[in-house]
Design an enzyme around this catalytic site. Structure first.
Site, PDB file in Angstrom:
ATOM      1  N   TYR A  73      59.412  -3.509  29.347  1.00 24.12           N
ATOM      2  CA  TYR A  73      58.162  -3.279  28.619  1.00 24.12           C
ATOM      3  C   TYR A  73      57.940  -4.356  27.569  1.00 24.12           C
ATOM      4  O   TYR A  73      56.820  -4.834  27.371  1.00 24.12           O
ATOM      5  CB  TYR A  73      58.179  -1.887  27.953  1.00 24.12           C
ATOM      6  CG  TYR A  73      56.838  -1.541  27.343  1.00 24.12           C
ATOM      7  CD1 TYR A  73      55.842  -0.916  28.105  1.00 24.12           C
ATOM      8  CD2 TYR A  73      56.534  -1.879  26.025  1.00 24.12           C
ATOM      9  CE1 TYR A  73      54.605  -0.627  27.572  1.00 24.12           C
ATOM     10  CE2 TYR A  73      55.291  -1.600  25.478  1.00 24.12           C
ATOM     11  CZ  TYR A  73      54.327  -0.976  26.252  1.00 24.12           C
ATOM     12  OH  TYR A  73      53.095  -0.700  25.729  1.00 24.12           O
ATOM     13  N   PHE A 125      28.364 -18.767  29.401  1.00 22.77           N
ATOM     14  CA  PHE A 125      28.961 -18.163  30.579  1.00 22.77           C
ATOM     15  C   PHE A 125      28.818 -16.659  30.432  1.00 22.77           C
ATOM     16  O   PHE A 125      28.913 -16.130  29.329  1.00 22.77           O
ATOM     17  CB  PHE A 125      30.422 -18.562  30.804  1.00 22.77           C
ATOM     18  CG  PHE A 125      30.919 -17.969  32.094  1.00 22.77           C
ATOM     19  CD1 PHE A 125      30.466 -18.467  33.303  1.00 22.77           C
ATOM     20  CD2 PHE A 125      31.735 -16.859  32.109  1.00 22.77           C
ATOM     21  CE1 PHE A 125      30.826 -17.866  34.510  1.00 22.77           C
ATOM     22  CE2 PHE A 125      32.106 -16.260  33.308  1.00 22.77           C
ATOM     23  CZ  PHE A 125      31.646 -16.774  34.512  1.00 22.77           C
ATOM     24  N   THR A 126      28.612 -15.968  31.537  1.00 26.23           N
ATOM     25  CA  THR A 126      28.235 -14.551  31.507  1.00 26.23           C
ATOM     26  C   THR A 126      29.163 -13.686  30.637  1.00 26.23           C
ATOM     27  O   THR A 126      28.716 -13.057  29.678  1.00 26.23           O
ATOM     28  CB  THR A 126      28.197 -14.002  32.938  1.00 26.23           C
ATOM     29  OG1 THR A 126      29.448 -14.313  33.579  1.00 26.23           O
ATOM     30  CG2 THR A 126      27.065 -14.625  33.747  1.00 26.23           C
ATOM     31  N   ASP A 216      37.038 -23.006  26.122  1.00 26.12           N
ATOM     32  CA  ASP A 216      37.246 -22.188  27.306  1.00 26.12           C
ATOM     33  C   ASP A 216      37.914 -23.144  28.281  1.00 26.12           C
ATOM     34  O   ASP A 216      37.258 -23.997  28.888  1.00 26.12           O
ATOM     35  CB  ASP A 216      35.916 -21.660  27.861  1.00 26.12           C
ATOM     36  CG  ASP A 216      36.147 -20.802  29.109  1.00 26.12           C
ATOM     37  OD1 ASP A 216      37.198 -20.973  29.755  1.00 26.12           O
ATOM     38  OD2 ASP A 216      35.278 -19.985  29.441  1.00 26.12           O
ATOM     39  N   LYS A 259      41.657 -19.302  37.868  1.00 26.51           N
ATOM     40  CA  LYS A 259      41.060 -20.529  38.426  1.00 26.51           C
ATOM     41  C   LYS A 259      42.133 -21.629  38.450  1.00 26.51           C
ATOM     42  O   LYS A 259      42.981 -21.636  39.321  1.00 26.51           O
ATOM     43  CB  LYS A 259      39.843 -20.950  37.604  1.00 26.51           C
ATOM     44  CG  LYS A 259      38.615 -20.057  37.811  1.00 26.51           C
ATOM     45  CD  LYS A 259      38.648 -18.789  37.014  1.00 26.51           C
ATOM     46  CE  LYS A 259      37.332 -18.049  37.000  1.00 26.51           C
ATOM     47  NZ  LYS A 259      37.444 -16.739  36.331  1.00 26.51           N
ATOM     48  N   ARG A 383      23.526 -17.950  40.803  1.00 29.76           N
ATOM     49  CA  ARG A 383      23.748 -18.397  39.429  1.00 29.76           C
ATOM     50  C   ARG A 383      22.413 -18.864  38.868  1.00 29.76           C
ATOM     51  O   ARG A 383      22.144 -20.042  38.718  1.00 29.76           O
ATOM     52  CB  ARG A 383      24.789 -19.523  39.360  1.00 29.76           C
ATOM     53  CG  ARG A 383      26.168 -19.169  39.849  1.00 29.76           C
ATOM     54  CD  ARG A 383      27.089 -18.504  38.844  1.00 29.76           C
ATOM     55  NE  ARG A 383      26.842 -17.132  38.539  1.00 29.76           N
ATOM     56  CZ  ARG A 383      27.692 -16.350  37.865  1.00 29.76           C
ATOM     57  NH1 ARG A 383      28.860 -16.818  37.465  1.00 29.76           N
ATOM     58  NH2 ARG A 383      27.403 -15.117  37.588  1.00 29.76           N
ATOM     59  N   PHE A 450      24.215  -8.905  37.313  1.00 25.59           N
ATOM     60  CA  PHE A 450      24.383  -9.559  38.617  1.00 25.59           C
ATOM     61  C   PHE A 450      25.491  -8.938  39.451  1.00 25.59           C
ATOM     62  O   PHE A 450      25.467  -9.010  40.680  1.00 25.59           O
ATOM     63  CB  PHE A 450      24.633 -11.062  38.437  1.00 25.59           C
ATOM     64  CG  PHE A 450      25.863 -11.381  37.629  1.00 25.59           C
ATOM     65  CD1 PHE A 450      25.815 -11.385  36.249  1.00 25.59           C
ATOM     66  CD2 PHE A 450      27.064 -11.666  38.254  1.00 25.59           C
ATOM     67  CE1 PHE A 450      26.951 -11.668  35.495  1.00 25.59           C
ATOM     68  CE2 PHE A 450      28.200 -11.950  37.516  1.00 25.59           C
ATOM     69  CZ  PHE A 450      28.141 -11.948  36.127  1.00 25.59           C
TER      70      PHE A 450
HETATM   71  N1  PM9 Z   1      34.437 -16.796  36.214  1.00 29.79           N
HETATM   72  C1  PM9 Z   1      33.476 -17.046  38.353  1.00 29.79           C
HETATM   73  O1  PM9 Z   1      33.276 -16.608  39.480  1.00 29.79           O
HETATM   74  C2  PM9 Z   1      34.499 -14.828  37.744  1.00 29.79           C
HETATM   75  C3  PM9 Z   1      33.670 -13.813  37.086  1.00 29.79           C
HETATM   76  S1  PM9 Z   1      31.970 -14.107  36.880  1.00 29.79           S
HETATM   77  C4  PM9 Z   1      31.351 -13.955  38.403  1.00 29.79           C
HETATM   78  O2  PM9 Z   1      33.155 -18.201  38.006  1.00 29.79           O
HETATM   79  C5  PM9 Z   1      34.727 -19.034  32.663  1.00 29.79           C
HETATM   80  C6  PM9 Z   1      34.271 -20.443  32.546  1.00 29.79           C
HETATM   81  C7  PM9 Z   1      34.703 -18.386  33.875  1.00 29.79           C
HETATM   82  C8  PM9 Z   1      35.134 -17.026  33.963  1.00 29.79           C
HETATM   83  C9  PM9 Z   1      35.052 -16.307  35.155  1.00 29.79           C
HETATM   84  C10 PM9 Z   1      35.581 -16.405  32.768  1.00 29.79           C
HETATM   85  C11 PM9 Z   1      36.044 -14.978  32.782  1.00 29.79           C
HETATM   86  C12 PM9 Z   1      35.584 -17.095  31.603  1.00 29.79           C
HETATM   87  N2  PM9 Z   1      35.162 -18.401  31.566  1.00 29.79           N
HETATM   88  O3  PM9 Z   1      36.866 -13.453  35.362  1.00 29.79           O
HETATM   89  O4  PM9 Z   1      37.595 -12.468  33.232  1.00 29.79           O
HETATM   90  O5  PM9 Z   1      34.274 -19.043  34.950  1.00 29.79           O
HETATM   91  O6  PM9 Z   1      39.163 -13.877  34.498  1.00 29.79           O
HETATM   92  O7  PM9 Z   1      37.278 -14.911  33.395  1.00 29.79           O
HETATM   93  C13 PM9 Z   1      34.181 -16.239  37.374  1.00 29.79           C
HETATM   94  P1  PM9 Z   1      37.738 -13.592  34.185  1.00 29.79           P
END
Ligand code: PM9
Length: 479
Positions: A73, A125-126, A216, A259, A383, A450
């Site tokens: 843990y 970014f979303t 980021d 990523k 997008r 979306f």
């Molecule tokens: N990005 C993408 O497909 C997955 C979710 S939105 C459809 O591009 C940036 C630059 C990203 C991102 C996620 C996140 C969030 C933060 N910054 O999905 O929570 O491209 O791991 O990361 C997506 P998480």
């Protein structure tokens, strides 16, 4: 190496069969999914270019790392491996794991943003903007104008415009600027990099006025690759050196490990400030899990520590960007309007130019994702206006300059032959583009719409649905 081609620096030792579907099956599936590719079942998808997020293939070393998961843990050995890797390659002092990128964004936003603060950034970014707003902040876009023009071939379309940034500081006062939110290889602009000169310049501008800078760094290594390729003075520098230099200008970062770090789940927040780190750890315990696991299993932490190092391999990144470029160039050669220069993690089709007969209020990019899926089973992502959402003050739809369809390439998953099939399908749909009609909402979620929105054709029900028993009903939530 002497060869010119970007062939992958790996060979394949395990395969996952793909299901081929008929056009009739795909027509039924997209109708059942409310014309939203997020709502398709993955078994109905042939080539999945929805996202590169958590969809990459792990290496044999990463899979072996899973077996070394220490599931204690507290104080798992894998946490210390990740901490060591982030300290060595990013150079930040404190590392707080999170379940994925948005977990890190949540922690950073909560500890840095006071209600009413401004958060300037290089395009939204979303999830990032969502967490900034949730903490009471207001995102303001300070990216260079070139980023909003799909045709503009400026090599660093991710750059912050220092004049726009200074204007925001002058208007609100430096005390009301929470931080500069600096995204590497800007996703919504088409995977476009920032130059080192720009990162240096805007970080200096912020620091002189007491404003922190948080990266980021989700796709930081892809950004480093472009700096190496395009920025004078960096051709002979390693990706590792470039990444360290980039991070050195900043105060910390959020990362979605899904990523560049080549894992299926995971993320982290890294900061230099001791007090901020302590606050973030406290919140991590409440929202993610103990500060040494952050919602992840020990094995996930190990895979991320290994993937982070693999992402910095020069041949890996050359092949990754090379594959995206291969698809992008094929589409350019076929006369498809795409965002230029070709980006780092995907090819972005300019849906407004692809479907000029569909007005913006009928969401051409969303319609194009559905048409591509029906043609070949290739899943892509909108997008554009659907992703950006509504203006929080007026409630009106925002129509960004960029109305795009993203063909996102998962890392180490598909072959060049898959890319050929994708390019053929985009060309085939382009030839029949006049037959594609626009969409309107039948269900519009309030937050990050979306992901779960549902649509119908504005013209007529062209596409047969499955039987009423199996089709998901949206009538209760119709607007
Ligand atoms: N990005 C993408 O497909 C997955 C979710 S939105 C459809 O591009 C940036 C630059 C990203 C991102 C996620 C996140 C969030 C933060 N910054 O999905 O929570 O491209 O791991 O990361 C997506 P998480």
């Amino acid at each position: 190496m002497s060869h010119q081609s970007w062939a992958e620096p790996f060979k394949i030792k395990m395969v996952e069969p793909l299901r081929m579907t008929t056009r009739a099956e795909r027509e039924a599936a997209i109708a059942e999914a409310g014309f939203n590719t997020f709502l398709l079942r993955s078994t109905d998808v042939y080539i999945d270019l929805l996202t590169d997020s958590g969809t990459g293939a792990m290496s044999d070393r990463q899979w072996a790392g899973l077996m070394l998961g220490d599931e204690s843990y507290a104080g798992s050995v894998n946490y210390y491996h990740l901490e060591d890797a982030v300290r060595e390659y990013f150079g930040y002092k404190h590392v707080i794991p999170t379940h994925q990128g948005r977990g890190a964004e949540h922690l950073l936003s909560q500890v840095c943003i006071n209600p009413g603060d401004m958060v300037p950034g290089n395009m939204y970014f979303t999830t990032t903007k969502f967490h900034q707003q949730l903490a009471g902040g207001q995102f303001v876009d300070v990216i260079v104008d070139e980023a909003h023009d799909p045709e503009n071939e400026y090599p660093f379309k991710g750059n912050v415009d220092p004049e726009k940034l200074q204007a925001v500081i002058d208007e609100h006062g430096s005390g009301r600027i929470a931080y500069l939110s600096l995204e590497t290889n800007v996703n919504m602009a088409g995977g476009q990099p920032c130059s080192m000169a720009n990162i240096r310049c805007v970080s200096q501008l912020c620091h002189e006025q007491g404003i922190p800078v948080y990266l980021d760094a989700t796709r930081a290594v892809e950004n480093c690759y472009f700096i190496k390729q395009r920025e004078p003075g960096y051709a002979d520098r390693s990706l590792r050196e470039i990444l360290l230099e980039m991070c050195d200008f900043t105060d910390g970062c959020t990362v979605s490990g899904k990523k560049d770090c080549l894992v299926n789940i995971g993320g982290f927040l890294a900061v230099n400030d001791d007090k901020l780190a302590a606050q973030a750890r406290n919140l991590c315990v409440a929202f993610e899990g103990l500060h040494t696991y952050g919602g992840l299993a020990g094995r996930d932490l190990e895979a991320m520590a290994i993937g982070l190092v693999e992402s910095l391999d020069e041949n890996h990144m050359r092949a990754r960007i090379g594959q995206v470029h291969y698809l992008g160039q094929k589409l350019i050669d076929a006369g498809i309007p795409i965002v230029k220069p070709i980006g780092g993690h995907g090819v972005f089709i300019n849906a407004e130019r692809f479907l000029p007969h569909i007005p913006r209020e009928h969401f051409p990019a969303q319609a194009l994702t559905a048409a591509l899926y029906v043609d070949s089973g290739v899943r892509t992502m909108e997008r554009g206006a659907v992703s950006v959402g509504r203006d929080p003050k007026t409630g009106e739809n925002i129509y960004p300059n960029l109305e795009l369809v993203r063909l996102t390439i998962p890392q180490r998953v598909y072959t060049q032959a898959h890319m050929d099939v994708v390019a053929e399908s985009v060309s085939a749909v382009h030839l029949q583009r006049d037959s594609i009609s626009g969409l309107r909402f039948t269900y519009e979620p309030e937050l990050l719409r979306f992901f779960q929105a549902r649509f119908e054709s504005v013209i007529e029900k062209r596409v047969p649905t499955r039987s009423p028993e199996t089709a998901l009903s949206s009538s209760s939530s119709e607007k």
